[in-house]
Write a protein that holds these residues in place. Sequence first.
Motif, PDB file in Angstrom:
ATOM      1  N   VAL A   1       0.855  -1.186   0.000  1.00 42.78           N
ATOM      2  CA  VAL A   1       0.000   0.000   0.000  1.00 42.78           C
ATOM      3  C   VAL A   1       0.890   1.235   0.000  1.00 42.78           C
ATOM      4  CG1 VAL A   1      -1.890   1.207   1.147  1.00 42.78           C
ATOM      5  CG2 VAL A   1      -1.678  -1.273   1.400  1.00 42.78           C
ATOM      6  N   VAL A   2       0.656   2.128  -0.957  1.00 42.28           N
ATOM      7  CA  VAL A   2       1.423   3.374  -1.044  1.00 42.28           C
ATOM      8  C   VAL A   2       0.446   4.541  -1.111  1.00 42.28           C
ATOM      9  CG1 VAL A   2       3.129   4.699  -2.339  1.00 42.28           C
ATOM     10  CG2 VAL A   2       3.313   2.203  -2.235  1.00 42.28           C
ATOM     11  N   ALA A   3       0.738   5.574  -0.329  1.00 44.13           N
ATOM     12  CA  ALA A   3      -0.090   6.782  -0.338  1.00 44.13           C
ATOM     13  C   ALA A   3       0.795   7.978  -0.064  1.00 44.13           C
ATOM     14  CB  ALA A   3      -1.208   6.683   0.700  1.00 44.13           C
ATOM     15  N   ARG A   4       0.283   9.158  -0.388  1.00 39.93           N
ATOM     16  CA  ARG A   4       1.036  10.395  -0.156  1.00 39.93           C
ATOM     17  C   ARG A   4       0.181  11.368   0.634  1.00 39.93           C
ATOM     18  NH1 ARG A   4       5.409  13.702  -3.243  1.00 39.93           N
ATOM     19  NH2 ARG A   4       5.939  11.654  -4.104  1.00 39.93           N
ATOM     20  N   VAL A   5       0.758  11.885   1.724  1.00 41.67           N
ATOM     21  CA  VAL A   5       0.102  12.921   2.531  1.00 41.67           C
ATOM     22  C   VAL A   5       0.635  14.269   2.047  1.00 41.67           C
ATOM     23  CG1 VAL A   5      -0.333  13.782   4.847  1.00 41.67           C
ATOM     24  CG2 VAL A   5       0.099  11.335   4.494  1.00 41.67           C
ATOM     25  N   PRO A   6      -0.201  15.125   1.496  1.00 43.05           N
ATOM     26  CA  PRO A   6       0.300  16.407   0.986  1.00 43.05           C
ATOM     27  C   PRO A   6       0.695  17.345   2.105  1.00 43.05           C
ATOM     28  CG  PRO A   6      -2.096  16.281   0.786  1.00 43.05           C
ATOM     29  CD  PRO A   6      -1.644  14.943   1.254  1.00 43.05           C
ATOM     30  N   GLY A   7       1.853  17.988   1.944  1.00 40.99           N
ATOM     31  CA  GLY A   7       2.328  18.951   2.926  1.00 40.99           C
ATOM     32  C   GLY A   7       1.923  20.362   2.567  1.00 40.99           C
TER      33      GLY A   7
ATOM     34  N   LEU B   1       9.641  21.814  -0.085  1.00 46.03           N
ATOM     35  CA  LEU B   1      10.387  20.869   0.751  1.00 46.03           C
ATOM     36  C   LEU B   1      10.347  19.468   0.149  1.00 46.03           C
ATOM     37  CD1 LEU B   1       9.177  21.962   4.309  1.00 46.03           C
ATOM     38  CD2 LEU B   1      11.356  22.516   3.202  1.00 46.03           C
ATOM     39  N   ALA B   2      11.475  18.798   0.161  1.00 44.95           N
ATOM     40  CA  ALA B   2      11.540  17.442  -0.374  1.00 44.95           C
ATOM     41  C   ALA B   2      10.727  16.496   0.509  1.00 44.95           C
ATOM     42  CB  ALA B   2      12.987  16.966  -0.448  1.00 44.95           C
ATOM     43  N   PRO B   3      10.007  15.551  -0.083  1.00 46.39           N
ATOM     44  CA  PRO B   3       9.190  14.629   0.702  1.00 46.39           C
ATOM     45  C   PRO B   3      10.030  13.688   1.564  1.00 46.39           C
ATOM     46  CG  PRO B   3       8.462  14.702  -1.583  1.00 46.39           C
ATOM     47  CD  PRO B   3       9.774  15.410  -1.532  1.00 46.39           C
ATOM     48  N   LEU B   4       9.384  13.174   2.596  1.00 48.43           N
ATOM     49  CA  LEU B   4       9.952  12.154   3.476  1.00 48.43           C
ATOM     50  C   LEU B   4       9.196  10.855   3.239  1.00 48.43           C
ATOM     51  CD1 LEU B   4      11.687  11.320   6.050  1.00 48.43           C
ATOM     52  CD2 LEU B   4       9.619  11.894   7.361  1.00 48.43           C
ATOM     53  N   LEU B   5       9.924   9.744   3.118  1.00 42.97           N
ATOM     54  CA  LEU B   5       9.318   8.427   2.983  1.00 42.97           C
ATOM     55  C   LEU B   5       9.250   7.756   4.350  1.00 42.97           C
ATOM     56  CD1 LEU B   5       8.412   5.810   1.475  1.00 42.97           C
ATOM     57  CD2 LEU B   5      10.852   5.327   1.105  1.00 42.97           C
TER      58      LEU B   5
ATOM     59  N   PRO C   1       1.231  18.104   7.492  1.00 43.28           N
ATOM     60  CA  PRO C   1       2.664  18.238   7.738  1.00 43.28           C
ATOM     61  C   PRO C   1       3.259  19.350   6.884  1.00 43.28           C
ATOM     62  CG  PRO C   1       2.253  16.398   6.273  1.00 43.28           C
ATOM     63  CD  PRO C   1       0.903  16.907   6.694  1.00 43.28           C
ATOM     64  N   ARG C   2       4.480  19.751   7.203  1.00 42.03           N
ATOM     65  CA  ARG C   2       5.154  20.787   6.418  1.00 42.03           C
ATOM     66  C   ARG C   2       5.504  20.283   5.031  1.00 42.03           C
ATOM     67  NH1 ARG C   2      10.195  21.906   8.304  1.00 42.03           N
ATOM     68  NH2 ARG C   2      10.227  23.899   7.201  1.00 42.03           N
ATOM     69  N   ARG C   3       5.990  19.053   4.950  1.00 35.88           N
ATOM     70  CA  ARG C   3       6.407  18.477   3.666  1.00 35.88           C
ATOM     71  C   ARG C   3       5.519  17.288   3.343  1.00 35.88           C
ATOM     72  NH1 ARG C   3      11.778  17.953   3.586  1.00 35.88           N
ATOM     73  NH2 ARG C   3      12.123  19.133   5.516  1.00 35.88           N
ATOM     74  N   ASP C   4       5.492  16.876   2.080  1.00 41.53           N
ATOM     75  CA  ASP C   4       4.786  15.662   1.706  1.00 41.53           C
ATOM     76  C   ASP C   4       5.380  14.467   2.448  1.00 41.53           C
ATOM     77  OD1 ASP C   4       3.416  17.232  -0.078  1.00 41.53           O
ATOM     78  OD2 ASP C   4       3.907  16.044  -1.858  1.00 41.53           O
ATOM     79  N   ILE C   5       4.516  13.571   2.897  1.00 40.07           N
ATOM     80  CA  ILE C   5       4.939  12.323   3.514  1.00 40.07           C
ATOM     81  C   ILE C   5       4.475  11.180   2.612  1.00 40.07           C
ATOM     82  CG2 ILE C   5       4.851  10.852   5.551  1.00 40.07           C
ATOM     83  CD1 ILE C   5       6.044  13.548   6.193  1.00 40.07           C
ATOM     84  N   VAL C   6       5.397  10.410   2.099  1.00 41.59           N
ATOM     85  CA  VAL C   6       5.062   9.234   1.294  1.00 41.59           C
ATOM     86  C   VAL C   6       5.034   8.021   2.220  1.00 41.59           C
ATOM     87  CG1 VAL C   6       5.731   7.770  -0.641  1.00 41.59           C
ATOM     88  CG2 VAL C   6       6.108  10.247  -0.757  1.00 41.59           C
ATOM     89  N   LEU C   7       3.923   7.307   2.202  1.00 44.42           N
ATOM     90  CA  LEU C   7       3.727   6.145   3.068  1.00 44.42           C
ATOM     91  C   LEU C   7       3.831   4.869   2.242  1.00 44.42           C
ATOM     92  CD1 LEU C   7       0.484   7.495   4.790  1.00 44.42           C
ATOM     93  CD2 LEU C   7       2.826   7.758   5.627  1.00 44.42           C
TER      94      LEU C   7
ATOM     95  N   CYS D   1      11.826  11.728  -2.953  1.00 42.39           N
ATOM     96  CA  CYS D   1      12.031  11.663  -1.497  1.00 42.39           C
ATOM     97  C   CYS D   1      13.508  11.878  -1.168  1.00 42.39           C
ATOM     98  CB  CYS D   1      11.584  10.315  -0.950  1.00 42.39           C
ATOM     99  SG  CYS D   1       9.803  10.035  -1.048  1.00 42.39           S
ATOM    100  N   ALA D   2      13.764  12.706  -0.180  1.00 42.20           N
ATOM    101  CA  ALA D   2      15.143  12.986   0.213  1.00 42.20           C
ATOM    102  C   ALA D   2      15.620  12.069   1.322  1.00 42.20           C
ATOM    103  CB  ALA D   2      15.274  14.437   0.661  1.00 42.20           C
ATOM    104  N   ALA D   3      14.697  11.633   2.176  1.00 45.47           N
ATOM    105  CA  ALA D   3      15.067  10.799   3.316  1.00 45.47           C
ATOM    106  C   ALA D   3      13.931   9.836   3.600  1.00 45.47           C
ATOM    107  CB  ALA D   3      15.373  11.653   4.548  1.00 45.47           C
ATOM    108  N   ALA D   4      14.242   8.829   4.409  1.00 45.59           N
ATOM    109  CA  ALA D   4      13.247   7.825   4.772  1.00 45.59           C
ATOM    110  C   ALA D   4      13.470   7.392   6.208  1.00 45.59           C
ATOM    111  CB  ALA D   4      13.339   6.616   3.842  1.00 45.59           C
TER     112      ALA D   4
END
Length: 436
Positions: free
Chosen positions: A60-66, A71-75, A133-139, A167-170
């Motif tokens: 399951v993959v989803a994205r929470v918009p920031g 800002l680069a997204p976080l995974l 959140p401030r940045r997009d969060i990819v789940l 994504c810049a970090a995870a």
Amino acid sequence: MGELAVEELCAELIRFDTTNLGDGKSLLGERAIAEFVAAHLTDVGLTPALLERDPKRSNVVARVPGTDPALAPLLVHAHLDVVPADASEWSVPPFAGEIRDGYVWGRGAVDMKDMCAALLTVLSRWSAAGIRPRRDIVLAFVADEEDSGEWGAHWLVEEHRDLFADCAAAIGESGGYTVRTTHADGHEVRLYPVATAERGTAHMRLTATGRAGHGSRRNDDNAVVTLIQALSRLASHHWPTRLTPAVQAFLERAAPALGIEVDWGDMDVTLHRLGSAAKVIENTVRNSTTPTVLSAGYKVNVIPGVASALVDARVLPGSEGDLLAEIDRIVGPGVRREFVQQQQAVQAPVDTPWFDAMAESLRAFDPEGIVVPFCMGGGTDAKAFVRLGIDCFGFAPLFIPAGHDHKLMAHGVDERVPVEGLRFGVNVLDRFLSTV
């Protein structure tokens, strides 16, 4: 879907039997739990995608918009599968998801349905309060981490890399939990190790060939003897100390907090001085090669022509070439080496705003906690996502009460997670994900 406390949600997730049998086989697959997670994500206003390499092996993959698209997204990745559990060894049914004595019991309670529950609880909070959140969060809730990842993270990276490309970090499992240890003067110190690295995996097969023959006759070309001698040399080899940036940073930050001095010339002395805190790094101050499986012969009076063994080698970042060359020297020219599985080591920078934000989030709920980097001895799905150039960290915050041996829980009998630890994890994760 009704609102559940994090411990109730964790229990619900445990009740899905997602046993991974290994070798590409799963008992029931991850489809049912993936649909449950997707329904929760839909309820909080997200648009999840179910992605499968094969039916029932679901991700399951989803994205929470920031709020700040610059800002680069976080995974955030978490796996849905678990290792097998023999119910006859347990004091509770391993997939009943019981809550008692202040713990949630069941297979996957700490590896890693607790993190899944904490993450879903944070999303429910945000939805109810209208928080973004401030940045997009990819789940990414993935399948098959407990085997090869070929039906989970590694497949997603191969076939759906566009979902993670920016994504810049995870963050993933195995970090941000309480390690209780003792200062030199006797008072308690609570460390919170955050994984900034993990050893690479080099599972290999060693094969010796010789002259087949009768067991009663002299044979100076016995494949079994050649292999055993090679394995004996390998198993007894004392790999030299090799300090990665993560381990060095751990020592530089943990030692003052514990009131000890680091003996940089003798790591065994230093590990002794660290006391119970040594468990955090004792497996990652050097490479390791552990023989695990032997295979040879088919009848007691027949010398076989081939003997083989599997060796679990774990490789510190930046050391693979040296390790393999030394293995070849140790086993000798009469033994052939081949990889069964090979995955690169993971290493993210220690001094970054990502690490600082994790540390601040932990200290917000345990002001006396000491946050330290460390290198994981095993492996996670970070090995897949690092291939995309993502800085990967182990950060699944959890408060561990006194007397509870957290290290024995993952893959262990009577696996369980403290309810107060789960609630702490939700608060820390909420703060980190909403402010980073």
